[in-house]
Write a protein that holds these residues in place. Structure first.
Motif: not given
Ligand SMILES: [Zn+2]
Ligand SMILES: [Zn+2]
Length: 418
Positions: A203-215
Motif C-alpha cells: 500500500q506504500f508503493v506507488r504503482g503497486l496498488g490493489v490489483a498489482n498487490s493481488a497478483r
C-alpha cells in the motif's frame, strides 16, 4: 468466460433463503433479487427517497457479501487470478473502445484525395511515425483552427478536416466498464487489505496498488514452499534454466557447462514456451498464467513507474543493460529491446522477493534473501515510496526492524537515498 458463482457463508446463505421466501420467485437468488426483496420488505416501491434503514440494510448486506466472497477468494488463488484477469480484460477493452471512438484528422484535397493524417490518442507516446509528422497541424485542427497541408498524394494545397464520431455510445460503455473495474477493485481490496504483502509494503508503493498487490498475494498463496523464494521464481518462470545447445531435450535447474546427456555445451535461457520448443524440451514446470501476471506487473513500472523507486531502478537497469549490449556491437534498437526484456524479468524477481520477504517477516518465518544475491552485494531491500505514512504502521516497523537486526541494513535511510 464462464460465469462465476458467488460464494457466501452459511449465515449469509440462510439470510438469502429467508429473503427468497419473502418474494415469490422461481430459480436462483441473485444479488439484485436480494436488493429488491430488501427494498420491498421496507416498503420501497420505486421513485425517490429510499429510507435510511434500507440503505443501512443494503450496506450491511454488501459488506457480508464482500467479506464472504473475499475469504473464499483468499482460499483460492486461482479464483483471485480469474478476478484480476477479468479486470485486465476490462481495462484493455475500455482503452480499445475509447481509441476506436477518438477523433481523426484528414487532408481533403481539391482533386478528391482524402488521406488520414492523425488519430487522436490518450498519449502522444503512442503516435505512429507518420502521425508525428502531422502532430502540430492536427492539434491546430482539433482546436478548431483553419489549417492546410500539401496533399500527401498529389501535393496540392489541401484543407484539413476533423471527423468526430458520436461519443455517446463510447462514453456509456466506457463508464459501464469503469464501474465494473471499481467493483472488482473493491472485491480485490477485501482480499488484500489484511494480507501482509499489502499492509507491510504494497500500500506504500506507488504503482503497486490493489490489483498489482493481488497478483503477488495470489502467487504467495499458491506456492507451498514460502520460505525459498527461488522456488517461486522457478514456478513463475523467472529463474533461468540450463538447456542443451545440441537440442537433445535435456534441461536442468542448476547452471551447467555441458549437457550431462550428450556432452554438448549447455546454455542458460529463460524457461519460456518459445525456448521449450527451440531446445526440444517437452515442458518446463512453469505457470505461464502467473508469468503473464508478473509480466504485467513489472511492465507497469517500466512504462509508467517514473514516480516510484521501483520505476527509477527499472529505468536505470534498462540504460545500464542497453549500454552493455551496445558495447557488444548490437545496434541501438535491438539493444534497447533486449535490455527491456531482461529488465522486466529482473524487476519481477525483485518484486516477488520483496513480497515474500515482507509476508514472511510479518509471519515470523523469513530466512533472509537468497544467499547468492547477498554475496554479490547487490541486494535491494523492500522499498516504499510514501515513507512517512509507512513508518506509522506496525507491520512496516516489523520489516524495518528485521533488516536492522539481521542484516545490519537501515532500510529507512536506504529509502531516503533513492
Ligand atoms: Zn491530392
Ligand atoms: Zn544434450
Amino acid at each position: 468466460m464462464s460465469k462465476k458463482a458467488i460464494y457466501v457463508s452459511g449465515e449469509v446463505w440462510e439470510a438469502l433463503n429467508r429473503l427468497r421466501q419473502a418474494i415469490p420467485k422461481r430459480g436462483r437468488v441473485t444479488y439484485s433479487d436480494v436488493i429488491m426483496a430488501l427494498l420491498q420488505q421496507h416498503g420501497y416501491v420505486g421513485g425517490s427517497g429510499v429510507a435510511q434503514s434500507v440503505e443501512e440494510a443494503l450496506k450491511s448486506l454488501r459488506r457480508a457479501f464482500g467479506v464472504a466472497y473475499a475469504s473464499e477468494l483468499a482460499s483460492s488463488a486461482d479464483t483471485l487470478l480469474d478476478v484480476i484477469s477479468v479486470r485486465d480484460d476490462m481495462q484493455k477493452l475500455r482503452t480499445a473502445i475509447w481509441n476506436r471512438f477518438t477523433r481523426r484528422v484528414y487532408a481533403q484535397c481539391p482533386q478528391g484525395h482524402k488521406t488520414l493524417l492523425y488519430v487522436e490518442r490518450a498519449s502522444s507516446f503512442r503516435l505512429r511515425k507518420s502521425e508525428r509528422k502531422y502532430e502540430e497541424v492536427a492539434k491546430a485542427a482539433l482546436e478548431g483552427r483553419q489549417v492546410s497541408v500539401p496533399c500527401p498524394v498529389c501535393g496540392a494545397e489541401s484543407g484539413v478536416v476533423v471527423k468526430a464520431p458520436s461519443r455517446l455510445m463510447s462514453e456509456g460503455i466506457v463508464a459501464m466498464l469503469k464501474t465494473g473495474e471499481e467493483i472488482i477493485n473493491a472485491t480485490l481490496m477485501e482480499t488484500v487489505r489484511s494480507h501482509p504483502i499489502y499492509t507491510a509494503w504494497g500500500q506504500f508503493v506507488r504503482g503497486l496498488g490493489v490489483a498489482n498487490s493481488a497478483r503477488l498475494v495470489a502467487l504467495y498463496e499458491k506456492v507451498e514452499d514460502k520460505v525459498h523464494v527461488a522456488k517461486a521464481w522457478m514456478y513463475v518462470g523467472l529463474a533461468p534454466v540450463s538447456v542443451c545447445s545440441n537440442k537433445c531435450g535435456w534441461w536442468g535447474k542448476e547452471p551447467a557447462r555441458v549437457c550431462p546427456r550428450c556432452g554438448a555445451p549447455a546454455v542458460q535461457v529463460a524457461p519460456t514456451r518459445l525456448n521449450a520448443t527451440k531446445y526440444n524440451v517437452e515442458k518446463f514446470p512453469v505457470s505461464y498464467r502467473l508469468m503473464r501476471h508478473m509480466y504485467i506487473l513489472a511492465r507497469y513500472f517500466i512504462v509508467y513507474g517514473g514516480g516510484s523507486k521501483y520505476g527509477k531502478l527499472a529505468r536505470a537497469k534498462i540504460d545500464e543493460l542497453t549500454k552493455r549490449f551496445r558495447e557488444r556491437g548490437i545496434d541501438q534498437k535491438l539493444a534497447r529491446a533486449k535490455a527491456a526484456n531482461a529488465t522486466w524479468r529482473w524487476l519481477a524477481r525483485v518484486l516477488v522477493e520483496h513480497a515474500f520477504a515482507v509476508a514472511n517477516i510479518v509471519r515470523g518465518i523469513y530466512q533472509g534473501p537468497p544467499k547468492p544475491i547477498l554475496a554479490h552485494g547487490a541486494y535491494i531491500p523492500p522499498l516504499v515510496d510514501d515513507v512517512e505514512e509507512a513508518l506509522k504502521q506496525p507491520p512496516v516497523l516489523q520489516v524495518v526492524e528485521w533488516y536492522r537486526k539481521h542484516l545490519g541494513i537501515d532500510i529507512v535511510q536506504y529509502w531516503h537515498s533513492i
